[in-house]
Design a protein around this motif. Sequence first.
Motif, PDB file in Angstrom:
ATOM      1  N   ALA A  61      30.817  42.090  70.565  1.00 12.97           N
ATOM      2  CA  ALA A  61      32.017  41.286  70.292  1.00 12.97           C
ATOM      3  C   ALA A  61      33.226  41.724  71.087  1.00 12.97           C
ATOM      4  CB  ALA A  61      32.329  41.333  68.806  1.00 12.97           C
ATOM      5  N   ASP A  62      34.045  40.724  71.450  1.00 13.52           N
ATOM      6  CA  ASP A  62      35.372  41.001  71.978  1.00 13.52           C
ATOM      7  C   ASP A  62      36.356  41.074  70.834  1.00 13.52           C
ATOM      8  OD1 ASP A  62      34.621  40.788  74.797  1.00 13.52           O
ATOM      9  OD2 ASP A  62      34.232  38.690  74.277  1.00 13.52           O
ATOM     10  N   SER A  63      36.200  40.146  69.885  1.00 13.50           N
ATOM     11  CA  SER A  63      37.053  40.236  68.705  1.00 13.50           C
ATOM     12  C   SER A  63      36.195  40.050  67.458  1.00 13.50           C
ATOM     13  CB  SER A  63      38.181  39.210  68.767  1.00 13.50           C
ATOM     14  OG  SER A  63      37.627  37.921  68.749  1.00 13.50           O
ATOM     15  N   VAL A  64      36.713  40.537  66.340  1.00 20.07           N
ATOM     16  CA  VAL A  64      35.940  40.562  65.110  1.00 20.07           C
ATOM     17  C   VAL A  64      36.780  39.977  63.992  1.00 20.07           C
ATOM     18  CG1 VAL A  64      34.968  42.085  63.343  1.00 20.07           C
ATOM     19  CG2 VAL A  64      34.524  42.545  65.756  1.00 20.07           C
ATOM     20  N   ALA A  65      36.122  39.207  63.115  1.00 21.25           N
ATOM     21  CA  ALA A  65      36.775  38.718  61.899  1.00 21.25           C
ATOM     22  C   ALA A  65      35.944  39.182  60.710  1.00 21.25           C
ATOM     23  CB  ALA A  65      36.873  37.197  61.921  1.00 21.25           C
ATOM     24  N   VAL A  66      36.588  39.797  59.740  1.00 22.31           N
ATOM     25  CA  VAL A  66      35.859  40.288  58.566  1.00 22.31           C
ATOM     26  C   VAL A  66      36.124  39.361  57.393  1.00 22.31           C
ATOM     27  CG1 VAL A  66      35.422  42.254  57.075  1.00 22.31           C
ATOM     28  CG2 VAL A  66      36.188  42.620  59.430  1.00 22.31           C
ATOM     29  N   PHE A  67      35.039  38.847  56.805  1.00 19.67           N
ATOM     30  CA  PHE A  67      35.158  38.015  55.608  1.00 19.67           C
ATOM     31  C   PHE A  67      34.852  38.872  54.400  1.00 19.67           C
ATOM     32  CE2 PHE A  67      35.161  33.302  56.587  1.00 19.67           C
ATOM     33  CZ  PHE A  67      35.607  33.458  57.879  1.00 19.67           C
ATOM     34  N   TRP A  68      35.476  38.547  53.279  1.00 19.02           N
ATOM     35  CA  TRP A  68      35.274  39.335  52.072  1.00 19.02           C
ATOM     36  C   TRP A  68      35.363  38.429  50.855  1.00 19.02           C
ATOM     37  CZ3 TRP A  68      33.740  44.145  52.981  1.00 19.02           C
ATOM     38  CH2 TRP A  68      33.528  44.982  51.879  1.00 19.02           C
ATOM     39  N   LEU A  69      34.699  38.833  49.789  1.00 16.59           N
ATOM     40  CA  LEU A  69      34.736  38.051  48.557  1.00 16.59           C
ATOM     41  C   LEU A  69      35.897  38.537  47.702  1.00 16.59           C
ATOM     42  CD1 LEU A  69      32.803  35.819  47.727  1.00 16.59           C
ATOM     43  CD2 LEU A  69      31.514  37.489  46.404  1.00 16.59           C
ATOM     44  N   ARG A  70      36.918  37.702  47.541  1.00 15.22           N
ATOM     45  CA  ARG A  70      38.070  38.077  46.703  1.00 15.22           C
ATOM     46  C   ARG A  70      38.311  36.963  45.703  1.00 15.22           C
ATOM     47  NH1 ARG A  70      41.447  41.560  50.040  1.00 15.22           N
ATOM     48  NH2 ARG A  70      40.169  43.432  50.126  1.00 15.22           N
ATOM     49  N   ASN A  71      38.479  37.304  44.431  1.00 14.11           N
ATOM     50  CA  ASN A  71      38.701  36.314  43.367  1.00 14.11           C
ATOM     51  C   ASN A  71      37.613  35.227  43.392  1.00 14.11           C
ATOM     52  OD1 ASN A  71      41.044  37.678  42.730  1.00 14.11           O
ATOM     53  ND2 ASN A  71      42.262  36.412  44.149  1.00 14.11           N
ATOM     54  N   GLY A  72      36.407  35.649  43.604  1.00 17.12           N
ATOM     55  CA  GLY A  72      35.288  34.711  43.538  1.00 17.12           C
ATOM     56  C   GLY A  72      35.185  33.774  44.716  1.00 17.12           C
TER      57      GLY A  72
ATOM     58  N   GLN B 151      39.386  51.358  63.550  1.00 15.84           N
ATOM     59  CA  GLN B 151      40.509  51.723  62.690  1.00 15.84           C
ATOM     60  C   GLN B 151      40.862  50.577  61.754  1.00 15.84           C
ATOM     61  OE1 GLN B 151      42.823  52.139  66.049  1.00 15.84           O
ATOM     62  NE2 GLN B 151      42.287  54.274  66.437  1.00 15.84           N
ATOM     63  N   PRO B 152      39.968  50.245  60.825  1.00 17.77           N
ATOM     64  CA  PRO B 152      40.267  49.131  59.920  1.00 17.77           C
ATOM     65  C   PRO B 152      41.415  49.507  58.995  1.00 17.77           C
ATOM     66  CG  PRO B 152      38.283  50.239  59.233  1.00 17.77           C
ATOM     67  CD  PRO B 152      38.691  50.880  60.511  1.00 17.77           C
ATOM     68  N   ARG B 153      42.197  48.508  58.577  1.00 17.72           N
ATOM     69  CA  ARG B 153      43.323  48.776  57.692  1.00 17.72           C
ATOM     70  C   ARG B 153      42.935  48.581  56.237  1.00 17.72           C
ATOM     71  NH1 ARG B 153      46.671  44.431  59.575  1.00 17.72           N
ATOM     72  NH2 ARG B 153      44.844  43.931  60.821  1.00 17.72           N
ATOM     73  N   ASP B 154      42.157  47.538  56.004  1.00 19.95           N
ATOM     74  CA  ASP B 154      41.841  47.203  54.624  1.00 19.95           C
ATOM     75  C   ASP B 154      40.894  48.244  54.019  1.00 19.95           C
ATOM     76  OD1 ASP B 154      41.858  44.428  52.806  1.00 19.95           O
ATOM     77  OD2 ASP B 154      40.139  45.777  52.472  1.00 19.95           O
ATOM     78  N   PRO B 155      41.197  48.778  52.828  1.00 20.82           N
ATOM     79  CA  PRO B 155      40.335  49.804  52.218  1.00 20.82           C
ATOM     80  C   PRO B 155      38.899  49.331  51.986  1.00 20.82           C
ATOM     81  CG  PRO B 155      42.074  49.076  50.687  1.00 20.82           C
ATOM     82  CD  PRO B 155      42.400  48.507  52.028  1.00 20.82           C
ATOM     83  N   ASP B 156      38.720  48.055  51.612  1.00 19.79           N
ATOM     84  CA  ASP B 156      37.363  47.539  51.414  1.00 19.79           C
ATOM     85  C   ASP B 156      36.576  47.591  52.714  1.00 19.79           C
ATOM     86  OD1 ASP B 156      37.294  47.003  48.723  1.00 19.79           O
ATOM     87  OD2 ASP B 156      38.264  45.033  48.971  1.00 19.79           O
ATOM     88  N   VAL B 157      37.254  47.231  53.794  1.00 22.21           N
ATOM     89  CA  VAL B 157      36.573  47.224  55.084  1.00 22.21           C
ATOM     90  C   VAL B 157      36.222  48.649  55.494  1.00 22.21           C
ATOM     91  CG1 VAL B 157      36.743  46.525  57.496  1.00 22.21           C
ATOM     92  CG2 VAL B 157      37.815  45.150  55.714  1.00 22.21           C
ATOM     93  N   VAL B 158      37.112  49.581  55.202  1.00 24.18           N
ATOM     94  CA  VAL B 158      36.840  50.979  55.508  1.00 24.18           C
ATOM     95  C   VAL B 158      35.543  51.422  54.845  1.00 24.18           C
ATOM     96  CG1 VAL B 158      37.660  53.341  55.245  1.00 24.18           C
ATOM     97  CG2 VAL B 158      39.275  51.517  55.793  1.00 24.18           C
ATOM     98  N   SER B 159      35.451  51.138  53.528  1.00 20.12           N
ATOM     99  CA  SER B 159      34.255  51.619  52.829  1.00 20.12           C
ATOM    100  C   SER B 159      33.019  50.840  53.280  1.00 20.12           C
ATOM    101  CB  SER B 159      34.438  51.514  51.322  1.00 20.12           C
ATOM    102  OG  SER B 159      34.631  50.158  50.973  1.00 20.12           O
ATOM    103  N   TYR B 160      33.191  49.558  53.614  1.00 23.10           N
ATOM    104  CA  TYR B 160      32.069  48.749  54.098  1.00 23.10           C
ATOM    105  C   TYR B 160      31.535  49.335  55.403  1.00 23.10           C
ATOM    106  CZ  TYR B 160      29.800  44.519  56.017  1.00 23.10           C
ATOM    107  OH  TYR B 160      28.932  43.619  56.558  1.00 23.10           O
ATOM    108  N   LEU B 161      32.447  49.611  56.328  1.00 19.53           N
ATOM    109  CA  LEU B 161      32.011  50.143  57.614  1.00 19.53           C
ATOM    110  C   LEU B 161      31.404  51.530  57.440  1.00 19.53           C
ATOM    111  CD1 LEU B 161      34.990  49.060  59.900  1.00 19.53           C
ATOM    112  CD2 LEU B 161      32.781  47.958  59.579  1.00 19.53           C
ATOM    113  N   ASN B 162      32.026  52.350  56.579  1.00 14.13           N
ATOM    114  CA  ASN B 162      31.473  53.680  56.340  1.00 14.13           C
ATOM    115  C   ASN B 162      30.091  53.603  55.708  1.00 14.13           C
ATOM    116  OD1 ASN B 162      33.603  54.945  57.417  1.00 14.13           O
ATOM    117  ND2 ASN B 162      34.694  55.245  55.480  1.00 14.13           N
ATOM    118  N   GLY B 163      30.005  52.730  54.696  1.00  9.24           N
ATOM    119  CA  GLY B 163      28.735  52.603  53.975  1.00  9.24           C
ATOM    120  C   GLY B 163      27.612  52.218  54.923  1.00  9.24           C
ATOM    121  N   LEU B 164      27.918  51.309  55.812  1.00 12.70           N
ATOM    122  CA  LEU B 164      26.848  50.854  56.690  1.00 12.70           C
ATOM    123  C   LEU B 164      26.609  51.824  57.836  1.00 12.70           C
ATOM    124  CD1 LEU B 164      27.400  47.040  56.749  1.00 12.70           C
ATOM    125  CD2 LEU B 164      25.459  48.306  55.843  1.00 12.70           C
ATOM    126  N   ASN B 165      27.682  52.538  58.213  1.00  6.12           N
ATOM    127  CA  ASN B 165      27.494  53.473  59.315  1.00  6.12           C
ATOM    128  C   ASN B 165      26.845  54.760  58.845  1.00  6.12           C
ATOM    129  OD1 ASN B 165      28.613  51.717  61.035  1.00  6.12           O
ATOM    130  ND2 ASN B 165      30.653  52.664  61.077  1.00  6.12           N
TER     131      ASN B 165
END
Lengths: 292, 283, 254
Positions: free
Chosen positions: C212-223, C239-253
């Motif tokens: 990817a050149d650019s990335v968009a992260v989708f997340w489930l919020r409020n259903g 260097q993700p900013r959102d805490p959910d994304v941080v843990s998502y990337l860490n979890g998968l990495n």
Amino acid sequence: MSRSHADRVVEAGLGLTALLSGGTLLLIVWFLFEGAKPALDFGMLGHLFGDGKWQPGSVRDPQFGVMSMLIGSLLVTGLSILLAAPAGVLSAIFLSFYSPARLARGHRRLLELLAAVPSVVFGFWGLTVLVPAIDRLHPPGQSLLAAALVLSLMILPTIALTSVSALQAVPVAQLQAAAALGIGRPRLIWSVVLPAAWNGVGAGILLAAARAIGETMAVMMVCGNIAQIPASLFDPVRPVTATIALEMGYASAAHKSLLYAAGLLLVLVTGALICGMAFRRQTETSLPRSWS
Amino acid sequence: MVLRRPVDCLLGWVGGLIALATAGAFAWILWDLVRLGLSQVTWGFLTGELSDGGRSGGIGPVLVSTAGILGGCLFFAVPLGVGCAIWLSEFVRRGSPWARAVIGGVDLLASVPSIVFGLFGMTFFCQKLGLGFSILSGGLTLGCMILPTVIRTTLSAMRNLPSDLRPSSAALGLSRLTMLREILLPSAFPGILVGITLGIGRALSETAALIFTSGYATRWPASLADSGRSLSVHIYDLAMNIPNGGANAAASALVLLALILAINLTASGLGERWRSRQTGLRN
Amino acid sequence: MAKLRISNLSIRYGDVRAVTDVTLEIPEGKITAIVGPSGCGKSSFLQALNRLTDLIPGCEVSGSVKLDDQCLFAAPALDTISLRKRVGMVFQRPNPFPQSIRRNFEIPLREHGTPKREIPAIMERALTDVALWDEVSGRLDQNAGTLSGGQQQRLCIARALALNPEVILFDEPCSALDPIASMAVEKHIQALRGRFTIVIVTHNLAQARRLADSVAVFWLRNGSGRLIETGPADDVLSQPRDPDVVSYLNGLNG
Ligand SMILES: Nc1ncnc2c1ncn2[C@@H]1O[C@H](COP(=O)(O)OP(=O)(O)O)[C@@H](O)[C@H]1O
Ligand SMILES: [Mg+2]
């Protein structure tokens, strides 16, 4: 766009075919109703159930007693179901639980073939083989018994085949659970399989009943066609369907409209049976399929 | 398999005997037909004219009439039935009121007894539309009768197509017409053919709906507007109305059975091939 | 330059709100990866970009999507047929038509008015782009269903390429394939960079990093699925900013 235009034309054309297909039933009911109108009034109703005889064509003394034919239809259908239903269900049980798999496959093929034999062939065979045999036992041969026997042979495949698929739709987990509890085969069939399959089996029997009550040729060729309430199995009868087939060619006036009314009655009865069948099928599929 | 308990034993034996009796009855019917009629079935019988009310002679004109009736029947039922099924599977939502009304009507149509079709055909096609007792009237009547068979089988063929055919065609920008013509119909074709074959089988077997629509005529039919008897009507007439017609009736019944057997084998062979092709694609 | 401009896009299936309020620009000629857990509306989002959502009964789309300044949903909307010629799509499960390999190209090309004699050359070029030409050139009249899964997927890519689209949407194109076939498909997508605008949904973060050149992260919020982070691939993935994304990337990495 011309392409989406073409799409819309196709859609309209197909919608029209659907309308025509669905409308065929309405057209049939409409024409039956139109034909039956003269017969559908109160004056006639008294005749239908009050007159003792069926001699609608007679000029001096027309009588319109239809009881004998209604009873004839009910007796022929009822007896044939009485014979074919237990036999069909038992052979389905045999095919699903007792016979070797290859034999079961072969027998299913045979049942499918039997179901495809035209009714006029059954009628011909009944007339040339079965009726003389019954005649030797108790004349005249053309009788309620002959009609019921031929008819039961015709609907047996329907009942057996639908029962086989109903029995086989019972989840294997249930069978395993029962087997693990040390339950023997007869009890397994009686207490576990049949209750679970009953809706499917019942649907098959209703379907067979609808076929039986509407059957014309085979019955007409062996039943003797005398409009009377039979006193024994060996007496001739005349069901509603045979009456239509025998008299449509020459009937006129009130007589003719009564035949249309009879057709309407047949449509209503078989329609009700099929609705009952669809309802059973539905309740069957809405049951939880596996609870393990 | 060990039959341990008496009840178990009894159930197995009774079921087995019934199955045997069914097979026996089938064999008995077949044997009687063969015994009475096989010696009559010759090339001359298949192509010759009837004589002496059908007692002797062949069934040539009857076969031609039967083919004419079948043709009329398919000409009516195939476009209408296949069109209706495509509309149901591709153009309306499943369970929408229109779809349910049409499917309900079709299923009830399937339950209508054949003699009622005869009654209707005589009133509508013969009298109202003025087609008279003719091969065409008989064919159209049978067309109405086999419509549900064609619709139901075609519909299940269309519904059993791999579900990703539709989005993948749409994503390539195919119009619905192209999707239908180039992708869906070719894939569903064998299934549709099974439906048509089953319909032919039903039409061939039918008698009651034909007696008052296509009539009894025994001459060579000159056109679809001629009256002509089908094979099944011929059997009925010989058995019921012609004394000593038994041998030719049995021979005609054998011919009819052979036709039906061939039709059934074709249908199940096609069905088999279709299923294996369908599953072959899923790997 | 943005090829696709999505603003305030929401998608619902009856009562299910699959995607809510997504605003995003897809840069021209670049590869944009969409990542996020299952069920957060990635496929739904992708299907709105070529109006495949039209096929789903009960699916409602609101907001706006513009392909070069032309509206997809609001009038005067592009008609779906020419839209889908310009925006191609490759699905998760390979879905060649159950007909010959050749017919798989002829049917869409004829539909869009390509003269018959030009088809063989276009087909050969497209198949060569996905390195399938040598494998199938001898059996173009065989049923496409006889190819292996990886070959089928490359055929589907070639079929999309043959229409010469401007944008190609990939919905987890590798997740139904084995690792080797998956790498091959990824390599071919890589090679398309610059020629087409590419949007790819993937579960595989390593793949997103590679492609990817650019990335968009989708997340489930409020259903409901929402876009919670977007930017250049390096920034979002390292260097993700959102805490959910941080843990998502860490979890998968991790
Ligand atoms: N055809 C549909 N009908 C109803 N709900 C759907 C349909 N397709 C997807 N959904 C729902 O929309 C949500 C998003 O699905 P999807 O777009 O497939 O997510 P993803 O691709 O990220 O896994 C899910 O909750 C899913 O259940
Ligand atoms: Mg998805």
